[in-house]
Write a protein that holds these residues in place. Structure first.
Motif, PDB file in Angstrom:
ATOM      1  N   PHE B 155       0.858  -1.176   0.000  1.00 32.44           N
ATOM      2  CA  PHE B 155       0.000   0.000   0.000  1.00 32.44           C
ATOM      3  C   PHE B 155       0.900   1.234   0.000  1.00 32.44           C
ATOM      4  CE2 PHE B 155      -2.393   3.345   2.119  1.00 32.44           C
ATOM      5  CZ  PHE B 155      -3.622   3.275   1.496  1.00 32.44           C
ATOM      6  N   VAL B 156       0.647   2.151  -0.921  1.00 33.56           N
ATOM      7  CA  VAL B 156       1.507   3.328  -1.082  1.00 33.56           C
ATOM      8  C   VAL B 156       0.690   4.586  -0.798  1.00 33.56           C
ATOM      9  CG1 VAL B 156       3.002   4.588  -2.669  1.00 33.56           C
ATOM     10  CG2 VAL B 156       2.775   2.084  -2.868  1.00 33.56           C
ATOM     11  N   SER B 157       1.167   5.431   0.090  1.00 33.20           N
ATOM     12  CA  SER B 157       0.439   6.663   0.398  1.00 33.20           C
ATOM     13  C   SER B 157       1.400   7.793   0.687  1.00 33.20           C
ATOM     14  CB  SER B 157      -0.480   6.459   1.602  1.00 33.20           C
ATOM     15  OG  SER B 157      -1.143   7.677   1.922  1.00 33.20           O
ATOM     16  N   ALA B 158       0.931   9.011   0.419  1.00 34.60           N
ATOM     17  CA  ALA B 158       1.707  10.212   0.741  1.00 34.60           C
ATOM     18  C   ALA B 158       1.330  10.776   2.106  1.00 34.60           C
ATOM     19  CB  ALA B 158       1.477  11.272  -0.333  1.00 34.60           C
ATOM     20  N   ASN B 159       0.263  10.251   2.709  1.00 41.22           N
ATOM     21  CA  ASN B 159      -0.252  10.816   3.966  1.00 41.22           C
ATOM     22  C   ASN B 159       0.143   9.963   5.161  1.00 41.22           C
ATOM     23  OD1 ASN B 159      -1.922  13.090   2.957  1.00 41.22           O
ATOM     24  ND2 ASN B 159      -2.991  11.443   1.883  1.00 41.22           N
ATOM     25  N   GLY B 160       0.803  10.581   6.117  1.00 39.91           N
ATOM     26  CA  GLY B 160       1.271   9.864   7.297  1.00 39.91           C
ATOM     27  C   GLY B 160       0.161   9.137   8.034  1.00 39.91           C
ATOM     28  N   TRP B 161      -1.005   9.750   8.143  1.00 36.77           N
ATOM     29  CA  TRP B 161      -2.129   9.122   8.881  1.00 36.77           C
ATOM     30  C   TRP B 161      -2.691   7.935   8.103  1.00 36.77           C
ATOM     31  CZ3 TRP B 161      -6.631   9.142   6.168  1.00 36.77           C
ATOM     32  CH2 TRP B 161      -6.729  10.061   5.127  1.00 36.77           C
ATOM     33  N   ASP B 162      -2.621   7.987   6.773  1.00 31.81           N
ATOM     34  CA  ASP B 162      -3.102   6.887   5.922  1.00 31.81           C
ATOM     35  C   ASP B 162      -2.102   5.726   5.991  1.00 31.81           C
ATOM     36  OD1 ASP B 162      -4.632   5.553   3.983  1.00 31.81           O
ATOM     37  OD2 ASP B 162      -3.854   6.746   2.304  1.00 31.81           O
ATOM     38  N   ALA B 164      -0.311   5.073   8.603  1.00 34.03           N
ATOM     39  CA  ALA B 164      -0.556   4.457   9.912  1.00 34.03           C
ATOM     40  C   ALA B 164      -1.770   3.530   9.848  1.00 34.03           C
ATOM     41  CB  ALA B 164      -0.767   5.548  10.970  1.00 34.03           C
ATOM     42  N   GLY B 165      -2.852   4.026   9.280  1.00 30.23           N
ATOM     43  CA  GLY B 165      -4.073   3.217   9.198  1.00 30.23           C
ATOM     44  C   GLY B 165      -3.857   1.932   8.414  1.00 30.23           C
ATOM     45  N   ALA B 166      -3.157   2.053   7.289  1.00 31.64           N
ATOM     46  CA  ALA B 166      -2.918   0.894   6.426  1.00 31.64           C
ATOM     47  C   ALA B 166      -1.951  -0.086   7.085  1.00 31.64           C
ATOM     48  CB  ALA B 166      -2.378   1.367   5.072  1.00 31.64           C
ATOM     49  N   GLY B 167      -0.956   0.450   7.781  1.00 31.08           N
ATOM     50  CA  GLY B 167      -0.005  -0.407   8.487  1.00 31.08           C
ATOM     51  C   GLY B 167      -0.676  -1.141   9.642  1.00 31.08           C
ATOM     52  N   ALA B 168      -1.517  -0.423  10.393  1.00 31.36           N
ATOM     53  CA  ALA B 168      -2.237  -1.049  11.504  1.00 31.36           C
ATOM     54  C   ALA B 168      -3.193  -2.126  10.980  1.00 31.36           C
ATOM     55  CB  ALA B 168      -3.014   0.003  12.298  1.00 31.36           C
ATOM     56  N   PHE B 169      -3.709  -1.924   9.777  1.00 31.45           N
ATOM     57  CA  PHE B 169      -4.608  -2.916   9.169  1.00 31.45           C
ATOM     58  C   PHE B 169      -3.856  -4.203   8.821  1.00 31.45           C
ATOM     59  CE2 PHE B 169      -6.460  -4.745   5.238  1.00 31.45           C
ATOM     60  CZ  PHE B 169      -7.714  -5.088   5.727  1.00 31.45           C
ATOM     61  N   GLY B 170      -2.577  -4.046   8.436  1.00 30.45           N
ATOM     62  CA  GLY B 170      -1.785  -5.234   8.123  1.00 30.45           C
ATOM     63  C   GLY B 170      -1.196  -5.263   6.729  1.00 30.45           C
ATOM     64  N   PHE B 171      -1.376  -4.168   5.964  1.00 31.91           N
ATOM     65  CA  PHE B 171      -0.670  -4.053   4.688  1.00 31.91           C
ATOM     66  C   PHE B 171       0.822  -3.883   4.935  1.00 31.91           C
ATOM     67  CE2 PHE B 171      -4.590  -1.790   2.739  1.00 31.91           C
ATOM     68  CZ  PHE B 171      -5.038  -2.945   2.136  1.00 31.91           C
ATOM     69  N   SER B 172       1.601  -4.229   3.947  1.00 31.76           N
ATOM     70  CA  SER B 172       2.961  -3.744   3.840  1.00 31.76           C
ATOM     71  C   SER B 172       2.845  -2.324   3.257  1.00 31.76           C
ATOM     72  CB  SER B 172       3.706  -4.690   2.890  1.00 31.76           C
ATOM     73  OG  SER B 172       5.049  -4.410   2.885  1.00 31.76           O
ATOM     74  N   VAL B 173       3.525  -1.349   3.853  1.00 29.35           N
ATOM     75  CA  VAL B 173       3.247   0.046   3.480  1.00 29.35           C
ATOM     76  C   VAL B 173       4.513   0.791   3.074  1.00 29.35           C
ATOM     77  CG1 VAL B 173       2.306   2.257   4.262  1.00 29.35           C
ATOM     78  CG2 VAL B 173       1.248   0.128   5.020  1.00 29.35           C
ATOM     79  N   ALA B 174       4.402   1.536   1.977  1.00 29.26           N
ATOM     80  CA  ALA B 174       5.462   2.474   1.575  1.00 29.26           C
ATOM     81  C   ALA B 174       4.924   3.899   1.719  1.00 29.26           C
ATOM     82  CB  ALA B 174       5.885   2.222   0.138  1.00 29.26           C
ATOM     83  N   TRP B 175       5.680   4.728   2.411  1.00 29.29           N
ATOM     84  CA  TRP B 175       5.287   6.120   2.626  1.00 29.29           C
ATOM     85  C   TRP B 175       6.079   7.011   1.666  1.00 29.29           C
ATOM     86  CZ3 TRP B 175       6.552   9.328   7.663  1.00 29.29           C
ATOM     87  CH2 TRP B 175       5.922  10.578   7.579  1.00 29.29           C
ATOM     88  N   VAL B 176       5.370   7.670   0.756  1.00 30.40           N
ATOM     89  CA  VAL B 176       5.994   8.664  -0.123  1.00 30.40           C
ATOM     90  C   VAL B 176       5.953   9.999   0.619  1.00 30.40           C
ATOM     91  CG1 VAL B 176       5.945   9.760  -2.387  1.00 30.40           C
ATOM     92  CG2 VAL B 176       5.215   7.375  -2.152  1.00 30.40           C
ATOM     93  N   ASN B 177       7.018  10.263   1.337  1.00 30.61           N
ATOM     94  CA  ASN B 177       7.087  11.420   2.237  1.00 30.61           C
ATOM     95  C   ASN B 177       7.819  12.554   1.527  1.00 30.61           C
ATOM     96  OD1 ASN B 177       7.202  13.147   4.417  1.00 30.61           O
ATOM     97  ND2 ASN B 177       8.555  11.844   5.652  1.00 30.61           N
TER      98      ASN B 177
END
Lengths: 212, 212
Positions: B155-162, B164-177
């Motif tokens: 799961f790829v997102s630019a938003n820190g809160w998104d 967090a939500g996706a990571g807490a859900f259990g996706f592997s997450v990449a943050w485009v910061n």
């Protein structure tokens, strides 16, 4: 604000207080949507850590504790004590109650510090339902503990988003809009908008006195 | 921003864009906690009305329409088109998908405008579950539509809160910061933090190539 100036003099106290408060609220909403409740003391600590990091304020553990302590030593606005007495006399059969995001321990401590504890029949915390305002499950706590229908409860808040949540739930709502900001564009309109609690007591006394 | 400068020249475009975006997100969270979903077009319109009112910007209906239209004419960051092609080739069995707060109509229009529609096998909107990110019900849409376990989805997102939500859900997450802000103090850490989508493609290609 004053505490921030003293403890973290190298960053703008206004910026820190503003970001800290904003993150504190955001985290209550985000954790509620995520279904990841932790209590308000924990959320407030996490919000401080993020806000301090973002503003480049290095906080050691004692500084963090002293900032957090500020939440237990809040002072009421000057009119609050007298206005609560007037509100309490208004409808003797309807008690005053607190319904707050604060953890039970935070509420007890701040009410003891302000010597306002005895004014309230009920001190209700969201901690009982483990979700934050504006969840309807929070507002339902008041109905349950007071044994009153929601439409018989006057809910008073200074926060536009809390006013919206409480109004959408079905409370009668008074918004203490101290800084005169426009209403949030959310469902749930207040029945009454006042500048402070004294103005609220004035308005309610006037409503209850028979026309002359 | 440019659109705001042209259409509402008497207020700071930066202030308007910032408050508009902030209220847009706040309203998605607040409505999710309240259980009062309306779609992202409606939320975005309401956020604009509040932000404009708060900043003293008088908007007539045509000005409001032209500002809202901006959401349908967003331009991708310069590296996006090429990076999507590289990401798409990376694991041919795993398709690219959009999972967005946007309403289905907003998503179709912006993907048509940017000519990126064909890049995505799935275009998923929160509208299907009538609650916003970071609700686990939103992230579960991806599992269901892609037919993949959450841990197999990046799961790829630019938003820190998104993130967090996706990571807490259990996706592997990449943050485009892109702007290098500190992480939100929320549960759910990203597996990867990158500056843009090109850097993401670089990192993933490197992970997949056997050690030399």
């Amino acid at each position: 604000m004053e505490r921030c100036e003293r403890i973290v003099p190298h960053v703008s106290a206004r910026d820190l207080v503003e970001l800290w408060r904003r993150k504190q609220l955001e985290y209550t909403w985000l954790r509620s949507v995520m279904g990841r409740y932790v209590d308000f003391w924990a959320v407030t600590t996490e919000a401080l850590e993020h806000a301090a990091g973002r503003l480049g304020a290095r906080l050691d553990a004692p500084a963090q504790s002293r900032l957090m302590e500020g939440w237990l030593l809040l002072e009421p606005y000057p009119e609050v004590r007298m206005a609560l007495d007037r509100l309490d006399r208004l409808v003797p059969s309807i008690p005053l109650a607190v319904l707050s995001n604060g953890s039970p321990q935070m509420l007890e401590q701040v009410l003891e510090h302000t010597r306002l504890r005895s004014r309230f029949r009920h001190v209700l915390s969201v901690d009982e339902v483990r979700i934050y305002k504006p969840s309807p499950r929070v507002y339902a706590l008041a109905e349950r503990h007071l044994g009153l229908a929601r439409s018989s409860i006057l809910f008073v808040s200074a926060n536009g988003w809390d006013v919206a949540g409480a109004g959408a739930f079905g409370f009668s709502v008074a918004w203490v809009n101290r800084s005169g900001v426009p209403a949030e564009a959310l469902p749930g309109a207040p029945a009454l908008v006042v500048d402070d609690l004294e103005a609220l007591a004035d308005a309610l006394e006037q409503q209850r006195s028979p026309p002359g």
